[in-house]
Scaffold this motif. Structure first.
Motif, PDB file in Angstrom:
ATOM      1  N   CYS A 130       0.828  -1.219   0.000  1.00  0.00           N
ATOM      2  CA  CYS A 130       0.000   0.000   0.000  1.00  0.00           C
ATOM      3  C   CYS A 130       0.859   1.264   0.000  1.00  0.00           C
ATOM      4  O   CYS A 130       0.340   2.368   0.104  1.00  0.00           O
ATOM      5  CB  CYS A 130      -1.024  -0.021   1.133  1.00  0.00           C
ATOM      6  SG  CYS A 130      -0.292   0.209   2.726  1.00  0.00           S
ATOM      7  N   GLY A 131       2.159   1.106  -0.102  1.00  0.00           N
ATOM      8  CA  GLY A 131       3.038   2.284  -0.218  1.00  0.00           C
ATOM      9  C   GLY A 131       3.265   3.022   1.098  1.00  0.00           C
ATOM     10  O   GLY A 131       3.677   4.175   1.093  1.00  0.00           O
ATOM     11  N   ALA A 132       3.000   2.346   2.231  1.00  0.00           N
ATOM     12  CA  ALA A 132       3.223   3.005   3.535  1.00  0.00           C
ATOM     13  C   ALA A 132       4.690   2.842   3.950  1.00  0.00           C
ATOM     14  O   ALA A 132       5.428   2.031   3.383  1.00  0.00           O
ATOM     15  CB  ALA A 132       2.310   2.392   4.576  1.00  0.00           C
ATOM     16  N   LYS A 133       5.082   3.622   4.953  1.00  0.00           N
ATOM     17  CA  LYS A 133       6.466   3.507   5.449  1.00  0.00           C
ATOM     18  C   LYS A 133       6.463   3.274   6.964  1.00  0.00           C
ATOM     19  O   LYS A 133       7.503   3.167   7.590  1.00  0.00           O
ATOM     20  CB  LYS A 133       7.244   4.808   5.192  1.00  0.00           C
ATOM     21  CG  LYS A 133       7.373   5.198   3.737  1.00  0.00           C
ATOM     22  CD  LYS A 133       8.846   5.147   3.327  1.00  0.00           C
ATOM     23  CE  LYS A 133       9.132   5.269   1.859  1.00  0.00           C
ATOM     24  NZ  LYS A 133       8.098   5.181   0.899  1.00  0.00           N
ATOM     25  N   VAL A 134       5.240   3.260   7.537  1.00  0.00           N
ATOM     26  CA  VAL A 134       5.137   3.255   8.997  1.00  0.00           C
ATOM     27  C   VAL A 134       4.106   2.219   9.447  1.00  0.00           C
ATOM     28  O   VAL A 134       3.054   2.075   8.834  1.00  0.00           O
ATOM     29  CB  VAL A 134       4.687   4.664   9.472  1.00  0.00           C
ATOM     30  CG1 VAL A 134       4.375   4.673  10.943  1.00  0.00           C
ATOM     31  CG2 VAL A 134       5.747   5.699   9.164  1.00  0.00           C
ATOM     32  N   LEU A 135       4.442   1.510  10.535  1.00  0.00           N
ATOM     33  CA  LEU A 135       3.482   0.591  11.158  1.00  0.00           C
ATOM     34  C   LEU A 135       3.186   1.093  12.571  1.00  0.00           C
ATOM     35  O   LEU A 135       4.100   1.401  13.337  1.00  0.00           O
ATOM     36  CB  LEU A 135       4.078  -0.824  11.234  1.00  0.00           C
ATOM     37  CG  LEU A 135       3.270  -1.838  12.042  1.00  0.00           C
ATOM     38  CD1 LEU A 135       2.047  -2.317  11.269  1.00  0.00           C
ATOM     39  CD2 LEU A 135       4.119  -3.053  12.417  1.00  0.00           C
ATOM     40  N   LEU A 136       1.904   1.152  12.904  1.00  0.00           N
ATOM     41  CA  LEU A 136       1.502   1.565  14.260  1.00  0.00           C
ATOM     42  C   LEU A 136       1.157   0.316  15.062  1.00  0.00           C
ATOM     43  O   LEU A 136       0.425  -0.544  14.555  1.00  0.00           O
ATOM     44  CB  LEU A 136       0.214   2.397  14.165  1.00  0.00           C
ATOM     45  CG  LEU A 136       0.307   3.896  14.342  1.00  0.00           C
ATOM     46  CD1 LEU A 136       1.174   4.469  13.247  1.00  0.00           C
ATOM     47  CD2 LEU A 136      -1.077   4.515  14.271  1.00  0.00           C
ATOM     48  N   GLN A 137       1.644   0.223  16.302  1.00  0.00           N
ATOM     49  CA  GLN A 137       1.261  -0.948  17.099  1.00  0.00           C
ATOM     50  C   GLN A 137       1.186  -0.623  18.588  1.00  0.00           C
ATOM     51  O   GLN A 137       1.765   0.347  19.074  1.00  0.00           O
ATOM     52  CB  GLN A 137       2.202  -2.123  16.845  1.00  0.00           C
ATOM     53  CG  GLN A 137       3.586  -1.921  17.396  1.00  0.00           C
ATOM     54  CD  GLN A 137       4.430  -3.187  17.323  1.00  0.00           C
ATOM     55  OE1 GLN A 137       4.110  -4.120  16.600  1.00  0.00           O
ATOM     56  NE2 GLN A 137       5.504  -3.236  18.065  1.00  0.00           N
ATOM     57  N   GLY A 138       0.461  -1.478  19.325  1.00  0.00           N
ATOM     58  CA  GLY A 138       0.113  -1.190  20.711  1.00  0.00           C
ATOM     59  C   GLY A 138       1.016  -1.811  21.758  1.00  0.00           C
ATOM     60  O   GLY A 138       0.526  -2.384  22.734  1.00  0.00           O
ATOM     61  N   THR A 139       2.316  -1.681  21.600  1.00  0.00           N
ATOM     62  CA  THR A 139       3.249  -2.166  22.637  1.00  0.00           C
ATOM     63  C   THR A 139       3.012  -1.386  23.931  1.00  0.00           C
ATOM     64  O   THR A 139       2.847  -0.166  23.893  1.00  0.00           O
ATOM     65  CB  THR A 139       4.706  -1.864  22.195  1.00  0.00           C
ATOM     66  OG1 THR A 139       4.813  -2.149  20.815  1.00  0.00           O
ATOM     67  CG2 THR A 139       5.706  -2.630  23.024  1.00  0.00           C
ATOM     68  N   ASN A 140       3.018  -2.074  25.076  1.00  0.00           N
ATOM     69  CA  ASN A 140       2.847  -1.335  26.339  1.00  0.00           C
ATOM     70  C   ASN A 140       4.096  -1.473  27.219  1.00  0.00           C
ATOM     71  O   ASN A 140       5.022  -2.219  26.903  1.00  0.00           O
ATOM     72  CB  ASN A 140       1.560  -1.757  27.055  1.00  0.00           C
ATOM     73  CG  ASN A 140       1.625  -3.149  27.628  1.00  0.00           C
ATOM     74  OD1 ASN A 140       2.651  -3.608  28.115  1.00  0.00           O
ATOM     75  ND2 ASN A 140       0.494  -3.839  27.595  1.00  0.00           N
ATOM     76  N   TYR A 141       4.100  -0.734  28.332  1.00  0.00           N
ATOM     77  CA  TYR A 141       5.300  -0.661  29.159  1.00  0.00           C
ATOM     78  C   TYR A 141       5.672  -2.021  29.758  1.00  0.00           C
ATOM     79  O   TYR A 141       6.850  -2.362  29.868  1.00  0.00           O
ATOM     80  CB  TYR A 141       5.111   0.388  30.267  1.00  0.00           C
ATOM     81  CG  TYR A 141       6.402   0.678  30.978  1.00  0.00           C
ATOM     82  CD1 TYR A 141       7.346   1.528  30.416  1.00  0.00           C
ATOM     83  CD2 TYR A 141       6.709   0.073  32.190  1.00  0.00           C
ATOM     84  CE1 TYR A 141       8.558   1.770  31.044  1.00  0.00           C
ATOM     85  CE2 TYR A 141       7.915   0.307  32.827  1.00  0.00           C
ATOM     86  CZ  TYR A 141       8.835   1.152  32.255  1.00  0.00           C
ATOM     87  OH  TYR A 141      10.035   1.386  32.870  1.00  0.00           O
TER      88      TYR A 141
END
Ligand code: XMP
Length: 322
Positions: A130-141
């Protein structure tokens, strides 16, 4: 990369949301980002932060790894559709089961069987296509803390293990809630308007049911633990525990079916009291309830001949078995 914790008492929820929305916008610029949603409170919060920041420039995917609970991918996609967030379900079952074949060691299972397939095979392709450069994810402390301490590799820890995701997988990873623990994340979830069925959901591990199968993870063994999970979750849904689960053991034991020896499966039941998963104590469940769960597991799942309840605390036990 050192991560600082924002403690619950220091969290200013509205300011936190505004800061993270601005940070996502800045990191993504004019481009597109991809988002990994699993339906837990962590990735659900990140999904809403991401959509607030990027609207249609965020593509949200649910990876069906074949290790989820009954009907989970569609259930989550439907909940988000009600909030006007489109979720695309990606069937990656074959890739995960192929990578898990023959793997018994818990750390190799988490790394080669889950993390590598997730980031290298599945997301690298999705991000590129899809031509993106970034992945968002829900890592927590807590994920960071346990991995860095060498307790166990949480599936989503990368930078803290020295992995340069741009070099290794071809994209940057943004982790908006990495400074928060679970109770703080639930507050943010509520403030973002997520429904209660999401913000009060018991945690579920990234490696999903693979974290609850001791020994090799095969489609048959996952089907068995999925059925056991449905029974345990139905029976414990009204109990105010932090988390509860069924675990499939590797060793078989002798039982009796139709008057003959049946060398069958052992299921371990776990139910935890905890605030933030760092320490936990077994819930004092009524014995009658434990017996009812054992009766259901052994009658509805004929291969199961033994049911135990874990009564050790964390530490030295862990919440998940793998
Ligand atoms: P343990 O088993 O380490 O679990 O006592 C602590 C909490 O973390 C969850 N868990 C995970 N969550 N990725 C996650 O996102 C993982 O790889 C992972 N492993 C465990 C677990 O369910 C519990 O709530």
């Amino acid at each position: 990369m050192k991560v600082r914790e924002i403690r619950m008492q220091d969290l200013k929820v509205d300011a936190f949301i505004d800061e993270q929305v601005a940070a996502i916008r800045q990191a993504v610029g004019d481009g597109l980002a991809v988002n990994a949603l699993s339906g837990g409170v962590d990735s659900s919060v990140v999904t809403l932060l991401g959509h607030r920041a990027l609207a249609d420039r965020l593509k949200t995917y649910f990876i069906d790894n074949g290790l989820m609970r009954e009907d989970e991918p569609q259930l989550i996609a439907d909940i988000f559709a009600r909030m006007e967030v489109k979720v695309e379900i990606i069937n990656a079952r074959k890739q995960f089961f192929a990578a898990l074949k023959g793997v018994e060691d818990p750390e190799i299972k988490r790394d080669k069987g889950i993390t590598q397939v997730f980031y290298k095979d599945v997301f690298a392709k999705l991000v590129k296509s899809c031509g993106a450069k970034v992945l968002l994810q829900g890592t927590n402390y807590t994920d960071v803390e346990e991995t860095v301490a060498g307790i166990k590799r949480q599936h989503n820890i990368l930078a803290q293990l020295g992995i340069d995701t741009e070099k290794a997988y071809g994209y940057k990873v943004i982790e908006p809630i990495i400074e928060l623990r679970k109770p703080a994340i639930r507050c943010v979830a509520k403030a973002l308007g997520l429904p209660e069925e999401i913000y009060s959901r018991p945690p579920f591990p990234g490696p999903a049911l693979a974290a609850r199968v001791i020994g090799e993870v095969t489609e048959e063994r996952v089907a068995l633990i999925r059925a056991a999970t449905a029974i345990v979750e139905a029976e414990l849904q009204d109990c105010v525990a932090f988390q509860y689960m069924a675990i499939l053991h590797e060793d078989k034991v002798t039982g009796i079916r139709d008057g003959k020896r049946r060398f069958g499966h052992q299921i371990e039941l776990r139910c935890w009291d905890s605030d933030d998963a760092v320490t936990a104590a077994p819930t004092s469940l009524p014995f009658e309830l434990l017996r009812k769960i054992a009766d259901r597991l052994t009658t509805e799942l004929p291969g199961v001949v033994s049911v135990t309840y874990n009564i050790a605390a964390k530490p030295p036990s862990c919440i998940e078995a793998v």
